[in-house]
Design a protein around this motif. Structure first.
Motif, mmCIF file in Angstrom:
data_model
loop_
_atom_site.group_PDB
_atom_site.id
_atom_site.type_symbol
_atom_site.label_atom_id
_atom_site.label_comp_id
_atom_site.label_asym_id
_atom_site.label_seq_id
_atom_site.Cartn_x
_atom_site.Cartn_y
_atom_site.Cartn_z
ATOM 1 N N UNK A 195 0.815 -1.216 0.000
ATOM 2 C CA UNK A 195 0.000 0.000 0.000
ATOM 3 C C UNK A 195 0.841 1.255 0.000
ATOM 4 N N UNK A 196 1.942 1.230 0.783
ATOM 5 C CA UNK A 196 2.818 2.400 0.844
ATOM 6 C C UNK A 196 3.509 2.636 -0.495
ATOM 7 N N UNK A 197 3.939 1.553 -1.130
ATOM 8 C CA UNK A 197 4.585 1.694 -2.438
ATOM 9 C C UNK A 197 3.597 2.247 -3.458
ATOM 10 N N UNK A 198 2.361 1.737 -3.419
ATOM 11 C CA UNK A 198 1.342 2.198 -4.370
ATOM 12 C C UNK A 198 1.027 3.679 -4.164
ATOM 13 N N UNK A 199 0.858 4.082 -2.882
ATOM 14 C CA UNK A 199 0.575 5.482 -2.595
ATOM 15 C C UNK A 199 1.739 6.383 -2.997
ATOM 16 N N UNK A 200 2.944 5.902 -2.780
ATOM 17 C CA UNK A 200 4.119 6.686 -3.153
ATOM 18 C C UNK A 200 4.190 6.869 -4.666
ATOM 19 N N UNK A 201 3.829 5.810 -5.386
ATOM 20 C CA UNK A 201 3.844 5.885 -6.848
ATOM 21 C C UNK A 201 2.787 6.865 -7.356
ATOM 22 N N UNK A 202 1.600 6.836 -6.707
ATOM 23 C CA UNK A 202 0.504 7.702 -7.161
ATOM 24 C C UNK A 202 0.646 9.129 -6.655
ATOM 25 N N UNK A 203 1.060 9.282 -5.400
ATOM 26 C CA UNK A 203 1.133 10.606 -4.775
ATOM 27 C C UNK A 203 2.488 10.774 -4.079
#
Length: 639
Positions: A195-203
């Motif tokens: 989840x953290x990687x995904x959020x970092x990629x998006x925002x």
């Protein structure tokens, strides 16, 4: 301290009519002991918890076999060897095996089929008698060496003792249940990371900003916490040594000291030499060298040393987890002291330290269940890393911990130079065998159950980790234990609030959350130094330039505050040579960040793994240890 030196500590004559006891008459009649030595031993016995046997044996006046023979004659009984003891069947009783081991008493079926109690002296039988069933009241008393009795009990109850040493602490206050949920833990961590990687990629900037914001917030809280502790410590002054009460007014207690050893073949000789410098009466001192069963090298090294009667090894059955607290849980039952202390293998305690601790407990109220001494290093000039480590410890033990105690906060204990009332320690279930910072955990468990820890101005010298990778390994274990301790105690936040109270609960949060956050999020804080250097920052589009400069200035101010606290901590004569090195503490912090990420990895995959600190790494360590000079106040001169 010999009995000839102990006589001045007492003014009471021999109790009763002053006539010698049956044991004394027997020893005198056989010429085993000189009358003058026996008189002096009786004087010591009148003012302490030491038995006459213990005084005579620890002073080398009478051998253990002679004492056992004398007791056997007095009781019209017989003395058993370790081999004889192994041939007798145990007489089953409901008495806890821990009690039997502590008092070295073993109910057996004698060779004539009748019940008997094997003891090492009559006092052991008197201590265990209330716990024995009435069926054993007419049983004869046999005598055998203490070590043989305890060894036989340990062999007979091995599985029971192995189970007990990892389950002494209640489930709700232990991390041992984590081993049953490893798959679930891995799934949760994997989900969070994904989840953290995904959020970092998006925002990316939003995530960076949130983490940087939390890092800044915890930095401010940490700075306020340090300033408050520093001010409290400076306002109160240094912890004073224990009141120098006349020893004739003190009923001197028995003190047991646990020294866990694992793969310490290089330093066992120096360890024994340092322990012999302790000035507490040896008849009241019980030092247990705690050895692991599979560590044959250390056991063989110790077997080659002629240990004094007051130092004895205890071998811990092999098992999992192989940790220091598990070993101490096992060895605790073998202690005969009312105060339990801990030293590490490389420690060099102040010679009068245990007497200071006894005085401290004597002057303290009952709720003070623990006394923590200072830790310092005997190789601070080794290299830059050793200097920084020494500055850090001086700040922690001479500023932060006394300040926190002065503020009424619960404090984490150090892993050594810790002394506890035995009753309180056993009531809490001793140490959590699965927690790799059992000391910090125990400090907060003591506070949760209404006990207090008191700092005492007595010093133990240790070896500073002076090489980067061993330093990182040691610090990663500490940080993993900090995370473990925080998660365990926060299982039930409301109960923790109720037990600690609002003030100490907030102190608990401030201590753990800021310490862990600052290590993990250090790179986010370092990024703000780009602003002071005139370089662009990832948050330039979100935060006005003036605010960014203000943040950079705030960090610079906090660094100055930290330097001030460090410099004050090493301003005394023993550390003054380190003051010029305090500005370099800023470059010491990155090692902690590396250790933090290693700790997080192990928390997930190897939560109970004990990454052992290797001792004896300091170059010229023997020279460094020889340079430690005892001072008149019982501390050490490190100059």
């Amino acid at each position: 301290m010999g009995i000839s030196e102990l006589r001045h500590l007492t003014t009471s004559p021999r109790t009763g009519d002053g006539a010698p006891s049956a044991l004394e008459r027997d020893l005198l009649a056989r010429g085993t002991v000189e009358p003058g030595d026996l008189d002096r031993a009786a004087w010591v016995q009148a003012r302490s918890d030491a038995t006459l046997d213990r005084i005579l044996s620890t002073e080398g006046l009478v051998g253990e076999e002679d004492l056992l023979d004398a007791h056997a004659r007095a009781f019209k009984s017989r003395r058993l060897s370790a081999k004889d003891l192994g041939e007798l069947q145990q007489f089953r009783v409901d008495t806890d095996v821990e009690r039997l081991i502590r008092h070295a008493a073993l109910p057996v079926v004698d060779r004539d089929g009748k019940a008997a109690i094997v003891c090492c002296d009559p006092q052991s039988f008197d201590a265990i008698r209330p716990d024995l069933p009435e069926a054993l009241s007419p049983a004869r008393v046999l005598f055998a060496p203490r070590r043989a009795i305890q060894g036989r009990l340990a062999a007979l109850h091995r599985s029971e003792l192995v189970q007990a040493m990892v389950t002494r602490v209640p489930d709700v206050e232990s991390c041992r249940t984590w081993s049953q949920r490893q798959e679930r833990r891995l799934l949760v961590v994997a989900g969070v990371l994904l989840g953290l990687v995904l959020l970092t990629f998006l925002f990316p900037r939003l995530v960076f900003g949130l983490l940087a914001g939390w890092a800044v917030f915890t930095l401010l809280v940490s700075a306020c916490f340090k300033i408050a502790a520093f001010v409290a410590r400076m306002a109160a002054g240094p912890p004073a040594p224990a009141p120098a009460q006349p020893l004739r007014k003190l009923p001197l207690p028995r003190v047991s000291v646990l020294v866990p050893l694992y793969r310490e073949t290089e330093i066992v000789h120096e360890l024994v030499a340092r322990l012999t410098r302790l000035t507490y009466p040896k008849s009241l001192l019980d030092v247990i060298l705690v050895l692991e069963e599979e560590d044959t090298a250390t056991r063989e090294a110790l077997a080659a040393i002629d240990l004094p009667p007051w130092i004895r090894p205890v071998v811990v059955p092999d098992g999992s987890p192989r940790t220091k607290p598990r070993a101490m849980n096992y060895a605790l039952d073998f202690c005969d002291g009312d105060i339990i202390g801990i030293y590490d293998a490389e420690d060099a305690p102040a010679p009068d330290q245990i007497m200071q601790v006894v005085r401290g407990f004597g002057a303290a109220p009952p709720e003070v269940a623990c006394i923590q001494g200072y830790l310092d290093y005997y190789n601070p000039r080794q290299n830059w890393l050793a200097r920084c480590f020494t500055i850090e410890y001086a700040t922690w033990f001479r500023m932060m911990l006394p300040g926190m105690a002065r503020m009424g906060l619960a404090i984490p204990l150090g892993g050594t130079t810790v002394f506890m009332r035995r009753g309180a320690l056993e009531k809490l279930g001793a140490w959590d065998s699965h927690n790799v910072t059992e000391d910090a955990d125990l400090g907060f468990r003591l506070a949760r159950h209404g006990y207090r820890t008191q700092m005492l101005a007595t010093v133990t010298a240790e070896e500073a980790n002076c090489r980067p990778w061993p330093w990182i390994k040691q610090r990663s274990r500490w940080l993993k234990g900090y995370m473990t301790t925080y998660l365990v105690h926060m299982r039930r936040p409301r109960e923790l609030w109720r037990q600690l109270g609002a003030w100490r609960f907030l102190g608990f949060q401030a201590h753990f959350l800021t310490a862990l956050s600052q290590f993990f999020l250090a790179p986010f804080l370092w990024s703000f130094w780009l602003v002071l250097l005139g370089a662009p920052h990832p948050l330039d589009t979100f935060i006005p330039h003036g605010a960014m400069v203000a943040l950079g200035s705030l960090f610079l101010t906090i660094e100055v505050i930290n330097m001030t606290i460090h410099a004050t901590a090493v301003s005394g004569p023993r550390h003054r040579h380190l003051m010029l090195w305090t500005p370099t503490m800023h470059f010491y912090a990155p090692l902690g960040a590396v250790a933090a990420y290693k700790a997080l990895y192990e928390l997930v995959l190897k939560p109970f793994f004990w990454d052992k600190t290797q001792h004896g790494l300091s170059l010229g360590g023997a020279q460094g240890r020889r340079s430690i000079r005892p001072m008149s106040d019982g501390a050490f001169d490190f100059s």
